[in-house]
Design a protein around this motif. Structure first.
Motif, short mmCIF file in Angstrom:
data_model
loop_
_atom_site.label_atom_id
_atom_site.label_comp_id
_atom_site.label_asym_id
_atom_site.label_seq_id
_atom_site.Cartn_x
_atom_site.Cartn_y
_atom_site.Cartn_z
N ARG A 508 30.57 35.79 35.76
CA ARG A 508 31.48 34.63 35.82
C ARG A 508 32.58 34.79 36.87
O ARG A 508 33.41 33.91 37.07
CB ARG A 508 32.09 34.37 34.43
CG ARG A 508 31.04 33.93 33.40
CD ARG A 508 31.66 33.24 32.21
NE ARG A 508 32.40 34.15 31.37
CZ ARG A 508 33.72 34.11 31.16
NH1 ARG A 508 34.46 33.17 31.74
NH2 ARG A 508 34.29 34.99 30.38
N LEU A 509 32.56 35.94 37.57
CA LEU A 509 33.49 36.09 38.70
C LEU A 509 33.05 35.28 39.91
O LEU A 509 33.84 34.97 40.79
CB LEU A 509 33.57 37.57 39.11
CG LEU A 509 34.43 38.50 38.27
CD1 LEU A 509 34.29 39.93 38.79
CD2 LEU A 509 35.89 38.06 38.31
N ARG A 510 31.76 34.97 39.95
CA ARG A 510 31.20 34.38 41.16
C ARG A 510 31.89 33.10 41.62
O ARG A 510 32.13 32.94 42.83
CB ARG A 510 29.69 34.18 41.02
CG ARG A 510 28.94 35.02 42.02
CD ARG A 510 27.44 34.85 41.92
NE ARG A 510 26.82 35.82 41.06
CZ ARG A 510 26.68 37.10 41.35
NH1 ARG A 510 27.12 37.58 42.51
NH2 ARG A 510 26.11 37.93 40.52
N PRO A 511 32.27 32.21 40.70
CA PRO A 511 32.96 30.99 41.16
C PRO A 511 34.28 31.28 41.90
O PRO A 511 34.76 30.43 42.64
CB PRO A 511 33.26 30.23 39.86
CG PRO A 511 32.32 30.76 38.85
CD PRO A 511 31.98 32.16 39.26
N PHE A 512 34.81 32.47 41.73
CA PHE A 512 36.11 32.77 42.37
C PHE A 512 35.93 33.41 43.74
O PHE A 512 36.91 33.75 44.40
CB PHE A 512 36.93 33.71 41.48
CG PHE A 512 37.23 33.13 40.12
CD1 PHE A 512 38.28 32.23 39.96
CD2 PHE A 512 36.44 33.45 39.02
CE1 PHE A 512 38.55 31.68 38.71
CE2 PHE A 512 36.70 32.90 37.78
CZ PHE A 512 37.74 32.02 37.61
N ILE A 513 34.67 33.54 44.16
CA ILE A 513 34.41 34.30 45.38
C ILE A 513 35.13 33.70 46.60
O ILE A 513 35.53 34.42 47.50
CB ILE A 513 32.88 34.43 45.61
CG1 ILE A 513 32.58 35.43 46.72
CG2 ILE A 513 32.23 33.11 45.90
CD1 ILE A 513 32.42 36.83 46.22
N ASP A 514 35.31 32.39 46.62
CA ASP A 514 35.98 31.77 47.77
C ASP A 514 37.47 31.54 47.54
O ASP A 514 38.15 30.97 48.40
CB ASP A 514 35.30 30.43 48.11
CG ASP A 514 33.88 30.65 48.60
OD1 ASP A 514 33.67 31.64 49.34
OD2 ASP A 514 32.99 29.87 48.21
N ASP A 515 37.95 31.98 46.40
CA ASP A 515 39.37 31.81 46.07
C ASP A 515 40.19 32.81 46.90
O ASP A 515 40.13 34.02 46.68
CB ASP A 515 39.52 32.05 44.56
CG ASP A 515 40.97 31.93 44.07
OD1 ASP A 515 41.88 32.18 44.87
OD2 ASP A 515 41.14 31.60 42.88
N LYS A 516 40.94 32.27 47.87
CA LYS A 516 41.68 33.11 48.84
C LYS A 516 42.61 34.10 48.14
O LYS A 516 42.68 35.28 48.50
CB LYS A 516 42.51 32.20 49.77
CG LYS A 516 41.73 31.63 50.93
CD LYS A 516 42.20 32.27 52.24
CE LYS A 516 41.23 32.01 53.38
NZ LYS A 516 40.97 30.55 53.60
N GLU A 517 43.36 33.57 47.17
CA GLU A 517 44.35 34.39 46.49
C GLU A 517 43.68 35.52 45.71
O GLU A 517 44.13 36.67 45.73
CB GLU A 517 45.18 33.49 45.55
CG GLU A 517 46.25 34.20 44.74
CD GLU A 517 47.28 34.94 45.59
OE1 GLU A 517 47.37 34.67 46.81
OE2 GLU A 517 47.99 35.80 45.03
N PHE A 518 42.58 35.18 45.06
CA PHE A 518 41.81 36.18 44.31
C PHE A 518 41.31 37.29 45.24
O PHE A 518 41.45 38.48 44.95
CB PHE A 518 40.64 35.48 43.61
CG PHE A 518 39.67 36.41 42.94
CD1 PHE A 518 40.06 37.21 41.86
CD2 PHE A 518 38.35 36.49 43.38
CE1 PHE A 518 39.15 38.06 41.24
CE2 PHE A 518 37.44 37.34 42.75
CZ PHE A 518 37.85 38.12 41.70
#
Ligand code: 26Q
Length: 822
Positions: A508-518
């Motif tokens: 479930r981390l995958r959706p955050f892959i493009d999250d700059k801050e993450f």
């Protein structure tokens, strides 16, 4: 914000503080005014221990009451590491403890660092056993570990003038995690003779008597699961002279030394862990250790079973015993002996019970690691057991003969007894014959044992007796504890710490892959872990490493098959290239820190020479002004579990470069990827399954395949291989004396040249170098690198010890979890 973990056991930090102070002042009889970090550690450990004991007692009572099938994991090694931090995290009191101890004037990290590692193991096999205990408890399985309480664990390694020096590891002066059980004592006999006798009904019975008796005393260690009240037991045996054996006659007649000698002989059995990893030493004391531990454990298991007054036929419904490699194989013989000689059960019925009880895990295909015990030694030490082994072998060979009537060769090949001079017992064969399931520890390895060393047994028993259970690691210690910042970041995205119990949630981390801050936070955590390690390296070695350099890490036991020599040869090649560059060219180079760690078995000269070379290369490179930050070479002294927790989270890339087909699984490869590092590795062991899970775009694979190895070795034997020119240049440089007296490295180099290069360094070297260039290239693209790391972590769910334990439970043990009591 994310869900807070379940409430802690202390009623707030005040209660915790009161408990710590109480222990410092009363248990330790010290004043809080001169309480140092060591006393603060002792107080904290004892305060926490009081809480653990409650859950532990409840668990044991509940297990007795429920009376379900239990699993017993027999391992001569449990590489537990430190207990305090792990226990705080598993019972979720760390936040309270941190606040409480801070108000008393201490930093929780300093307190944690006071603890001595429990280092009752060599490497992978021992650490696997420790991860399994954590998984068993976390999943609420009724599972016990049985091992030896070594007075000295694996030696402490010091580096003196570049050489490894071994220092004894005396770890027991303060160990709050063990509970002596003087009431749990078992007499174990060695030597003696076997005679036939008649019982009261006139039936012939066999008695083994007249031997030397040593007593086994139990020491229990609580094993708390994560976020559960289940606290399992690790029972370790310590040896002492049996009452009456301590020779009073000698003592009274003034021969104090003689009487003390006898006492010491008994205590010697559990005195020291054999420091061999993947190499078998056929020493009498080792065999004594094995039988001592096996006999005590089986006695304990049988006693527990007999309290239930069940018929013997139900033994396998109540008991599953897993053999961690062949080290406990005598348990098979010992149970058969108890059933036939003591319980007077007919052979066939007894043998059915035995084989239904045991499972055997194989951890190696290396011929030098396969255990073989000399028949004369066994005859001398355990005469009755040797007879039983002969009978097991006879009945087995009769069965084989019926199956393959014309195949005499087959009988010679599969016999437990190898017809050498002297005859030897092949323990792996005995383990297969006495178990209902045999498993390897990664897919390739499980396939290889079926195709090579155990091929005949597949023909005899059919393929279903052989299985694969790919190893796993506990995400509690290897993510949450070692890398708390990364664990917290993941929890903040996934809405809690559930992933620590269900590691596939990492997907479930995958959706955050493009999250700059993450991504920024992710890479910042990696940097802070690298800074933490760089500081440690600076403090302990004086070498300064730029935290922005690419951290390239190889930490594991030093062994030719693991090929640390290929790594250091690669470093030398890199150094030569840098030296040949113009300063303009050097500006484009990706700075790299090559970090090594690991122990060599004390008698393994080649491994020790490799350590010497790594240190010598470091000496030259690290002070070379032309090179500066572009290359640093570090050897971290005394690699162990607690150092692994510091080192692994700091890697950009780690090396798992064994000759294909030699590393059964590897488990540090899993730890590195779970901590957001990438791998450079061969197609070997679990690297293959890691590749399958994370995708081949996220791993740097190199070298020949396992299927090519036989042919390559053949060509080396017939001198048909030209040495790779770059490797030749590296060897020339060593022989020139660039890294000190070249005669030191003669053996290492001749193993490649005049030897047959058994581990095929020259065959893989050019592939290794070009793959390292790809690593540099990929690291230049910081964003692309981060994507690879995050995607890999998201795919690591499969490698949890929990998945692995569930597979054993379903396929081999047939045990169910037990609902924990509140
Ligand atoms: C045997 C007889 C006498 C003295 C020592 C030994 C001995 C001791 C330790 C033989 C072998 C070992 C250790 C083997 C080991 O650690 N094997 C590793 O097991 C890991 C867990 O399955 C795998 O991941 C590794 O690939 C494997 O090398």
């Amino acid at each position: 914000a994310w869900r807070k973990l379940a409430a802690c056991e202390f009623q707030g930090k005040e209660q915790f503080q009161r408990e710590v102070v109480r222990h410092v002042e009363t248990t330790l009889a010290r004043s809080m005014y001169n309480c140092d970090d060591a006393a603060a550690y002792a107080g904290t450990a004892l305060a926490l221990r009081d809480k653990l004991v409650i859950g532990w007692n409840k668990t044991q009572q509940n297990q007795t009451l429920q009376d379900q099938k239990r699993v017993y994991y027999l391992s001569l090694e449990f590489l537990m590491g430190r207990a305090l931090d792990n226990a705080m995290l598993n019972t979720q009191v760390k936040d309270v403890a941190r606040d409480g101890i801070a108000e008393l004037g201490f930093r929780i990290e300093d307190v944690i660092n006071q603890e001595h590692d429990a280092a009752l193991g060599n490497g992978g096999l021992g650490r696997l056993a420790a991860c399994f205990l954590d998984g068993l408890a976390t999943l609420n399985y009724p599972g016990w570990g049985y091992g030896l309480r070594y007075r000295y664990g694996i030696f402490k390694q010091e580096i003196v003038d570049g050489y490894q020096v071994e220092v004894p590891d005396y770890w027991l002066d303060f160990n709050p995690w063990e509970f002596p059980r003087p009431d749990v004592a078992v007499d174990v006999m060695f030597y003696g003779y076997v005679k036939k006798d008649t019982d009261s009904d006139g039936k012939t019975i066999i008695v083994w008597e007249g031997g030397e008796i040593v007593q086994a005393i139990a020491y229990d260690v609580p094993v708390p699961g994560f976020d559960t009240s289940t606290t399992n037991n690790l029972r370790l045996w310590s040896s002492k002279p049996a009452s009456g054996e301590f020779d009073f006659q000698k003592f009274n007649s003034g021969d104090y030394e003689g009487s003390i000698r006898d006492q010491q002989r008994a205590e010697t059995i559990s005195a020291v862990l054999y420091p061999n990893d993947n190499i078998s030493a056929g020493k009498e004391l080792r065999l004594k250790q094995q039988y001592f531990w096996v006999a005590a454990s089986l006695h304990d298991i049988v006693r527990r079973f007999k309290k239930t007054h069940r018929p013997w036929s139900q033994f396998p419904d109540q008991v599953a015993i897993q053999l961690n490699d062949t080290h406990p194989t005598l348990a098979i013989v010992e149970l058969q002996r108890i059933l036939i000689d003591v319980e007077h059960i007919p052979w066939d019925q007894a043998w059915e019970i035995v084989t239904a009880t045991f499972g055997y895990t194989n951890h190696t295909v290396l011929p030098e690691a396969l255990e073989k015990w000399s028949v004369p030694l066994m005859q001398h030490l355990l005469p009755r057991h040797l007879q039983i082994i002969y009978d097991i072998n006879l009945f087995f060979l009769q069965k084989v003969e019926r199956m393959f009537p014309k195949d005499r060769e087959m009988l010679t090949r599969v016999s437990i007894i190898e017809e050498s001079q002297p005859q030897v017992l092949r323990m792996a064969y005995l383990a297969i014959i006495g178990s209902h399931k045999v498993n390897g520890v990664a897919e390739l390895h499980s396939d290889l044992i079926k195709a090579t060393i155990f091929k005949d047994f597949v023909a005899i028993y059919g393929p279903d007796k052989f299985a694969n259970v790919t190893n796993g690691i506990t995400p509690r210690r290897w993510l949450h504890q070692a890398n708390p910042k990364l664990s917290d970041l993941i929890a903040s995205k996934l809405g809690g710490y559930e992933f620590l119990k269900e590691l596939s949630q990492l997907e479930r981390l995958r959706p955050f892959i493009d999250d700059k801050e993450f991504r920024r936070e992710w890479m910042e955590i990696k940097l802070s872990n690298k800074i933490r390690l760089a500081k440690y390296i600076r403090d302990t070695t004086g070498i300064s490493v730029n935290p922005h350099a690419l951290f390239d890490i190889q930490v594991k036991r030093i062994h030719e098959y693991k090929r640390q020599q290929m790594n250091i040869f690669g470093v030398i090649d890199r150094y030569l290239n840098l030296k040949a560059m113009t300063s303009e060219e050097r500006k484009k180079v990706v700075p790299r820190a090559s970090i090594f760690g690991g122990k060599a078995a004390p008698g393994y000269w080649m491994a020790k020479t490799i350590i010497r070379l790594i240190n010598a290369v470091g000496e030259v490179v690290n002070k070379d002004k032309d090179i500066g930050d572009l290359l640093k070479v570090v050897f971290i002294e005394d690699y162990n579990v607690s150092k692994a927790e510091l080192i692994i989270p700091a890697s950009d890339i780690s090396e798992h470069i064994s000759t294909a087909g030699t590393e059964a699984s590897g488990t540090s490869n899993m730890k590195f990827v779970l901590n957001g590092g990438l791998i450079i590795g061969t197609c070997d062991g679990a690297n293959i399954e890691i590749t399958r899970e994370i995708g081949d775009e996220n791993i740097f694979l190199l070298g020949n395949l396992a299927e090519d190895v036989e042919d390559l070795r053949h060509r080396h034997r017939y001198g048909q291989v030209e040495m790779d020119p770059k490797l030749r240049a590296v060897c020339d440089e060593i022989e020139k004396g660039t890294f000190g007296d070249p005669s030191v490295y003669e053996g290492l180099i001749s193993s490649l040249t005049t030897g047959c290069d058994y581990y095929l360094v020259s065959d893989d070297f050019s592939s290794y170098l070009t793959t390292q260039d790809l690593v540099d290239e990929a690291y230049r693209d910081k964003d692309g690198w981060a994507t690879k790391c995050i995607n890999s972590v998201a795919s690591m769910g499969f490698f949890s010890a929990d998945r692995c334990i569930n597979e054993y439970a379903d396929m081999i043990w047939n045990v169910e979890p037990l609902v924990p009591v509140k």
